[in-house]
Motif scaffolding. Structure first.
Motif, PDB file in Angstrom:
ATOM      1  N   GLY A 141      66.890 -45.337 -88.888  1.00 45.32           N
ATOM      2  CA  GLY A 141      65.995 -46.471 -88.709  1.00 45.32           C
ATOM      3  C   GLY A 141      64.865 -46.530 -89.720  1.00 45.32           C
ATOM      4  N   GLY A 142      64.846 -45.585 -90.659  1.00 49.34           N
ATOM      5  CA  GLY A 142      63.829 -45.608 -91.710  1.00 49.34           C
ATOM      6  C   GLY A 142      62.661 -44.681 -91.474  1.00 49.34           C
ATOM      7  N   GLY A 143      62.673 -43.922 -90.383  1.00 42.37           N
ATOM      8  CA  GLY A 143      61.609 -42.957 -90.126  1.00 42.37           C
ATOM      9  C   GLY A 143      61.905 -41.622 -90.779  1.00 42.37           C
ATOM     10  N   ARG A 144      60.973 -40.702 -90.636  1.00 40.36           N
ATOM     11  CA  ARG A 144      61.140 -39.354 -91.176  1.00 40.36           C
ATOM     12  C   ARG A 144      60.961 -38.340 -90.059  1.00 40.36           C
ATOM     13  NH1 ARG A 144      58.041 -38.691 -96.861  1.00 40.36           N
ATOM     14  NH2 ARG A 144      59.289 -36.778 -96.792  1.00 40.36           N
ATOM     15  N   ASN A 145      61.499 -37.154 -90.268  1.00 42.88           N
ATOM     16  CA  ASN A 145      61.434 -36.104 -89.252  1.00 42.88           C
ATOM     17  C   ASN A 145      60.192 -35.246 -89.404  1.00 42.88           C
ATOM     18  OD1 ASN A 145      64.987 -35.592 -89.586  1.00 42.88           O
ATOM     19  ND2 ASN A 145      63.928 -36.870 -88.108  1.00 42.88           N
ATOM     20  N   HIS A 146      59.573 -34.941 -88.272  1.00 44.06           N
ATOM     21  CA  HIS A 146      58.530 -33.924 -88.179  1.00 44.06           C
ATOM     22  C   HIS A 146      59.280 -32.599 -87.986  1.00 44.06           C
ATOM     23  CE1 HIS A 146      54.680 -32.108 -86.946  1.00 44.06           C
ATOM     24  NE2 HIS A 146      54.089 -33.224 -87.360  1.00 44.06           N
ATOM     25  N   ARG A 147      58.718 -31.651 -87.288  1.00 47.27           N
ATOM     26  CA  ARG A 147      59.430 -30.392 -87.045  1.00 47.27           C
ATOM     27  C   ARG A 147      60.721 -30.648 -86.266  1.00 47.27           C
ATOM     28  NH1 ARG A 147      55.535 -26.233 -84.102  1.00 47.27           N
ATOM     29  NH2 ARG A 147      55.167 -28.050 -82.783  1.00 47.27           N
ATOM     30  N   LEU A 148      61.819 -30.013 -86.699  1.00 41.89           N
ATOM     31  CA  LEU A 148      63.055 -30.083 -85.934  1.00 41.89           C
ATOM     32  C   LEU A 148      62.959 -29.204 -84.694  1.00 41.89           C
ATOM     33  CD1 LEU A 148      65.719 -29.925 -88.784  1.00 41.89           C
ATOM     34  CD2 LEU A 148      64.659 -31.936 -87.748  1.00 41.89           C
ATOM     35  N   GLY A 149      62.154 -28.144 -84.791  1.00 43.10           N
ATOM     36  CA  GLY A 149      61.963 -27.240 -83.671  1.00 43.10           C
ATOM     37  C   GLY A 149      60.748 -26.362 -83.908  1.00 43.10           C
ATOM     38  N   LEU A 150      60.476 -25.476 -82.997  1.00 44.08           N
ATOM     39  CA  LEU A 150      59.281 -24.647 -83.074  1.00 44.08           C
ATOM     40  C   LEU A 150      59.306 -23.674 -84.247  1.00 44.08           C
ATOM     41  CD1 LEU A 150      58.823 -23.854 -79.277  1.00 44.08           C
ATOM     42  CD2 LEU A 150      57.381 -25.340 -80.686  1.00 44.08           C
ATOM     43  N   ASP A 151      60.486 -23.426 -84.794  1.00 42.80           N
ATOM     44  CA  ASP A 151      60.577 -22.485 -85.915  1.00 42.80           C
ATOM     45  C   ASP A 151      60.455 -23.167 -87.272  1.00 42.80           C
ATOM     46  OD1 ASP A 151      62.970 -23.846 -85.626  1.00 42.80           O
ATOM     47  OD2 ASP A 151      64.233 -22.124 -86.129  1.00 42.80           O
ATOM     48  N   ASN A 152      60.210 -24.478 -87.289  1.00 38.98           N
ATOM     49  CA  ASN A 152      60.138 -25.217 -88.554  1.00 38.98           C
ATOM     50  C   ASN A 152      58.742 -25.302 -89.155  1.00 38.98           C
ATOM     51  OD1 ASN A 152      62.716 -27.767 -88.066  1.00 38.98           O
ATOM     52  ND2 ASN A 152      62.860 -25.618 -88.589  1.00 38.98           N
ATOM     53  N   GLY A 153      57.757 -24.861 -88.455  1.00 37.73           N
ATOM     54  CA  GLY A 153      56.388 -24.944 -88.951  1.00 37.73           C
ATOM     55  C   GLY A 153      55.429 -24.485 -87.874  1.00 37.73           C
ATOM     56  N   ILE A 154      54.197 -24.239 -88.275  1.00 41.66           N
ATOM     57  CA  ILE A 154      53.180 -23.791 -87.321  1.00 41.66           C
ATOM     58  C   ILE A 154      52.247 -24.952 -87.021  1.00 41.66           C
ATOM     59  CG2 ILE A 154      51.173 -22.286 -87.010  1.00 41.66           C
ATOM     60  CD1 ILE A 154      52.640 -20.176 -88.613  1.00 41.66           C
ATOM     61  N   MET A 155      52.158 -25.305 -85.748  1.00 41.13           N
ATOM     62  CA  MET A 155      51.214 -26.326 -85.313  1.00 41.13           C
ATOM     63  C   MET A 155      50.241 -25.690 -84.333  1.00 41.13           C
ATOM     64  SD  MET A 155      51.752 -30.002 -83.426  1.00 41.13           S
ATOM     65  CE  MET A 155      52.641 -30.695 -84.809  1.00 41.13           C
ATOM     66  N   LEU A 156      48.995 -25.598 -84.741  1.00 41.82           N
ATOM     67  CA  LEU A 156      47.971 -24.993 -83.905  1.00 41.82           C
ATOM     68  C   LEU A 156      47.322 -26.075 -83.050  1.00 41.82           C
ATOM     69  CD1 LEU A 156      46.432 -22.649 -86.626  1.00 41.82           C
ATOM     70  CD2 LEU A 156      48.116 -22.061 -84.863  1.00 41.82           C
ATOM     71  N   LYS A 157      47.709 -26.101 -81.766  1.00 39.78           N
ATOM     72  CA  LYS A 157      47.167 -27.086 -80.846  1.00 39.78           C
ATOM     73  C   LYS A 157      45.975 -26.489 -80.093  1.00 39.78           C
ATOM     74  CE  LYS A 157      50.251 -29.804 -78.873  1.00 39.78           C
ATOM     75  NZ  LYS A 157      50.143 -31.039 -79.681  1.00 39.78           N
ATOM     76  N   ASP A 158      45.371 -27.292 -79.240  1.00 44.90           N
ATOM     77  CA  ASP A 158      44.123 -26.880 -78.599  1.00 44.90           C
ATOM     78  C   ASP A 158      44.258 -25.562 -77.836  1.00 44.90           C
ATOM     79  OD1 ASP A 158      45.783 -28.003 -76.705  1.00 44.90           O
ATOM     80  OD2 ASP A 158      44.286 -29.382 -75.878  1.00 44.90           O
ATOM     81  N   ASN A 159      45.398 -25.368 -77.158  1.00 43.43           N
ATOM     82  CA  ASN A 159      45.560 -24.131 -76.388  1.00 43.43           C
ATOM     83  C   ASN A 159      45.723 -22.909 -77.287  1.00 43.43           C
ATOM     84  OD1 ASN A 159      45.343 -25.340 -73.869  1.00 43.43           O
ATOM     85  ND2 ASN A 159      47.515 -25.781 -73.734  1.00 43.43           N
ATOM     86  N   HIS A 160      46.428 -23.076 -78.407  1.00 40.96           N
ATOM     87  CA  HIS A 160      46.527 -21.956 -79.359  1.00 40.96           C
ATOM     88  C   HIS A 160      45.140 -21.586 -79.892  1.00 40.96           C
ATOM     89  CE1 HIS A 160      50.553 -24.036 -79.861  1.00 40.96           C
ATOM     90  NE2 HIS A 160      50.911 -22.823 -79.492  1.00 40.96           N
TER      91      HIS A 160
END
Length: 278
Positions: free
Chosen positions: A150-169
């Motif tokens: 549809g013309g979009g792009r992918n963010h992380r495919l899964g938790l092992d694809n990158g580090i995202m530090l959210k508020d709880n982390h």
């Protein structure tokens, strides 16, 4: 297609186990074992195609000798009434595979269509639409592939694809600075680190700590413009949280680089596709 077809074949086994178990009782009773037929896959409403190679695998799983001839390709927009693929082979096998193939394509085409609507809304802004991990369990890679159709792009495919530090982390680590430092010390060298921020002081701390990407989470358009101006292109900025079709243009015009939208996978309706004898 960034898809491991070996894994797709494993999924197909599960889908058939769910739908037909030992056998298709109706097909076995009503259709001779050696009967052949040709069916067309038809769009019953305007759709963007996604999942044709998967549908082909589904039919061939039950009849390896069947022919699957697609007249269009994934990513194409087709109008209602279009026959976009024809399948010929053993009638029992094709009719047993019918619902599994249609269910999958109806879902994937629905996601591709909704994604295209969001992409159209932000044309010319410079922002890219990206997906999230809000996907149907077991179907993530296929739904994320549909986003690209549809013309979009992918963010992380899964938790092992990158580090995202959210508020709880960050809360557990003690601060954004401490969390980023720990991630940088232990992560593989090519791994990007994204930090979720919901106010300007967090954006500043994340940048100073060395984040590779900063997520602006549920921030107002005014706050995002301020963040864009202050960061001044030093790292990419992602807008996230509560994005809708009617609001995405305004968010894109703040100057952010990426806009992540869970709705394109989480809430996309299935489209109407039929399988009819030719």
């Amino acid at each position: 297609m960034l898809i491991d077809m070996r894994k797709v074949e494993q999924l197909i086994e599960l889908w058939f186990d769910e739908d037909s178990n030992y056998f298709d009782l109706t097909a076995k009773i009503m259709i001779d074992d050696d009967a052949n037929a040709t069916f067309g896959m038809n769009a019953r409403e305007p759709i963007i195609l996604s999942g044709l190679p998967i549908a082909k695998l589904i039919f061939k799983k039950l009849d390896p000798d069947c022919t699957f001839e697609a007249t269009h390709k994934d990513g194409d927009r087709v109008e209602a009434g279009t026959t976009f693929a024809k399948i010929s082979g053993n009638a029992q096998a094709l009719l047993t595979a019918e619902r599994v193939a249609l269910n999958l394509m109806q879902r994937m085409c629905g996601i591709a269509g909704v994604t295209a609507e969001y992409v159209k809304e932000i044309e010319g802004t410079g922002a890219f639409l990206v997906d999230t991990r809000k996907t149907t369990p077991g179907l993530r890679i296929l739904e994320k592939y549909a986003v690209t159709c549809g013309g979009g792009r992918n963010h992380r495919l899964g938790l092992d694809n990158g580090i995202m530090l959210k508020d709880n982390h960050i809360a557990v680590a003690g601060s954004i600075t401490a969390a980023v430092a720990r991630a940088k010390a232990l992560a593989p060298v090519l791994t990007k680190i994204e930090v979720e921020s919901d106010r300007m002081e967090q954006v500043k701390e994340a940048l100073e700590a060395g984040a590779d990407v900063i997520m602006l989470d549920n921030m107002t358009n005014e706050a995002m413009r301020e963040a864009v101006e202050w960061v001044n292109g030093r790292v990419p900025l992602e807008c996230s949280g509560g994005v809708r079709l009617e609001t995405i243009r305004g968010k894109a015009e703040t100057g952010v680089d990426f806009i992540s939208v869970g709705r394109i996978t989480q809430s996309a309706p299935c489209v109407d596709i039929g399988l009819d004898e030719v």
